[in-house]
Design an enzyme around this catalytic site. Structure first.
Site, PDB file in Angstrom:
ATOM      1  N   LEU A 130       6.901   5.628  -6.722  1.00 20.67           N
ATOM      2  CA  LEU A 130       6.772   5.513  -5.270  1.00 20.67           C
ATOM      3  C   LEU A 130       5.335   5.736  -4.810  1.00 20.67           C
ATOM      4  CD1 LEU A 130       9.857   5.511  -5.462  1.00 20.67           C
ATOM      5  CD2 LEU A 130       9.923   7.031  -3.496  1.00 20.67           C
ATOM      6  N   THR A 132       6.804  11.358   6.583  1.00 14.09           N
ATOM      7  CA  THR A 132       6.582  11.399   5.145  1.00 14.09           C
ATOM      8  C   THR A 132       6.718  12.828   4.630  1.00 14.09           C
ATOM      9  OG1 THR A 132       5.139  10.616   3.365  1.00 14.09           O
ATOM     10  CG2 THR A 132       4.049  11.611   5.278  1.00 14.09           C
ATOM     11  N   SER A 172      -3.175   8.593   4.080  1.00 13.48           N
ATOM     12  CA  SER A 172      -2.001   7.787   4.377  1.00 13.48           C
ATOM     13  C   SER A 172      -2.229   6.278   4.448  1.00 13.48           C
ATOM     14  CB  SER A 172      -1.383   8.269   5.682  1.00 13.48           C
ATOM     15  OG  SER A 172      -1.262   7.238   6.610  1.00 13.48           O
ATOM     16  N   ASN A 183      12.772   8.538   7.723  1.00 11.92           N
ATOM     17  CA  ASN A 183      11.348   8.214   7.608  1.00 11.92           C
ATOM     18  C   ASN A 183      10.839   7.409   8.800  1.00 11.92           C
ATOM     19  OD1 ASN A 183      12.565   5.669   6.834  1.00 11.92           O
ATOM     20  ND2 ASN A 183      10.573   5.097   5.996  1.00 11.92           N
ATOM     21  N   GLY A 209      13.307  14.293  -0.267  1.00 10.88           N
ATOM     22  CA  GLY A 209      13.826  13.339   0.705  1.00 10.88           C
ATOM     23  C   GLY A 209      13.738  11.896   0.245  1.00 10.88           C
ATOM     24  N   LYS A 214      10.882  14.658   5.618  1.00 14.90           N
ATOM     25  CA  LYS A 214      11.928  13.639   5.787  1.00 14.90           C
ATOM     26  C   LYS A 214      13.313  14.249   6.004  1.00 14.90           C
ATOM     27  CE  LYS A 214       9.545   9.971   3.296  1.00 14.90           C
ATOM     28  NZ  LYS A 214       9.670   8.840   2.360  1.00 14.90           N
TER      29      LYS A 214
END
Length: 250
Positions: free
Chosen positions: A210, A68, A21, A93, A134, A72
């Site tokens: 993304l 995440t 992450s 989020n 999401g 979501k």
């Protein structure tokens, strides 16, 4: 945010398989730079969303959370309130803990719009959104606000969209913005890319992924080969993180 000498301010990320992450490293650097020694940001890796109530019960110091993939949408029934954008988008989020209540926000939309807007040109009139999870909901919300018509693309053609098999040169020529909201191409599967006809992409296309790890996914690399403008999700992540921080400190 006032603090007492012994009070800790805990924040974190809820997701699944999130050791990679961005958020933990970003906020660790932020807290160090601001000398916020009583602030910490942790990863909360949940195998199932049903573990969430127990997490909150056992961690009373948590002041805010990011959410995440794949939670979501699944997180919503566990929240006490949704703010307007999160309610309209149907995905959360960011969570703020306030007076014992869990309040859901969506800062993905803010991050996406601010990172996309500088690259939009007159010919960017229609978009394809790859994926229907999401994250795609926030993208659809932004495109609607920008008056950019869009179609979803998925394996099943859900949401009245295209399947990947439907895509051809005519469709790609009509849709000059292509946004990957699927996890395809995320580290470590860096050779994977969405199954679109890349030979139909040209220098008037704008490809937005993304994904931020790797910095250039196979999707972006292939688009760049064809002359397209390409953007990854890092700026969007930074912007949504700062918006979350603003919400937690309101």
């Amino acid at each position: 945010m006032e603090k007492t000498e012994n009070e800790w301010f805990r924040f974190g990320l809820i997701g699944k398989n999130i050791s990679y992450s961005f958020s933990r490293g970003y906020f660790a650097q932020k807290f160090e730079a601001l000398n916020m020694q009583q602030h910490v940001y942790e990863n909360f890796d949940l195998k199932e969303i049903t573990e969430f109530p127990s997490l909150m019960k056992n961690n009373a110091e948590i002041k805010g959370l990011n959410v995440t993939i794949p939670y979501k949408e699944l997180i919503i029934p566990y929240l006490d309130e949704l703010r307007d954008s999160a309610k309209k988008i149907g995905a959360v989020n960011t969570i703020k803990v306030e007076d014992g209540k869990l309040i859901g926000f969506n800062t993905d939309a803010y991050g996406f719009e601010k990172s996309l807007a500088p690259y939009l040109k007159e010919h960017h009139k229609k978009a394809l959104i790859l994926g229907t999870g999401g994250a795609s909901k926030a993208i659809a919300y932004v495109l609607t606000n920008l008056n950019i018509p869009f179609k979803f693309v998925s394996r099943t053609g859900r949401n009245n969209g295209y399947t990947y098999d439907d895509l051809d040169a005519d469709i790609l020529n009509e849709h000059k913005i292509i946004i990957n909201c699927s996890p395809v191409g995320t580290f470590p599967d860096v050779t994977e890319k969405p199954a679109i006809p890349y030979t139909a992409i040209g220098n008037r296309h704008l490809l937005f992924d993304l994904i931020y790890n790797p910095k250039k996914t196979a999707f972006l690399l292939k688009g760049e080969e064809q002359g397209a403008t390409v953007l990854n999700g890092l700026k969007m992540l930074e912007l949504q993180a700062e918006k979350a921080w603003e919400i937690w400190n309101e």
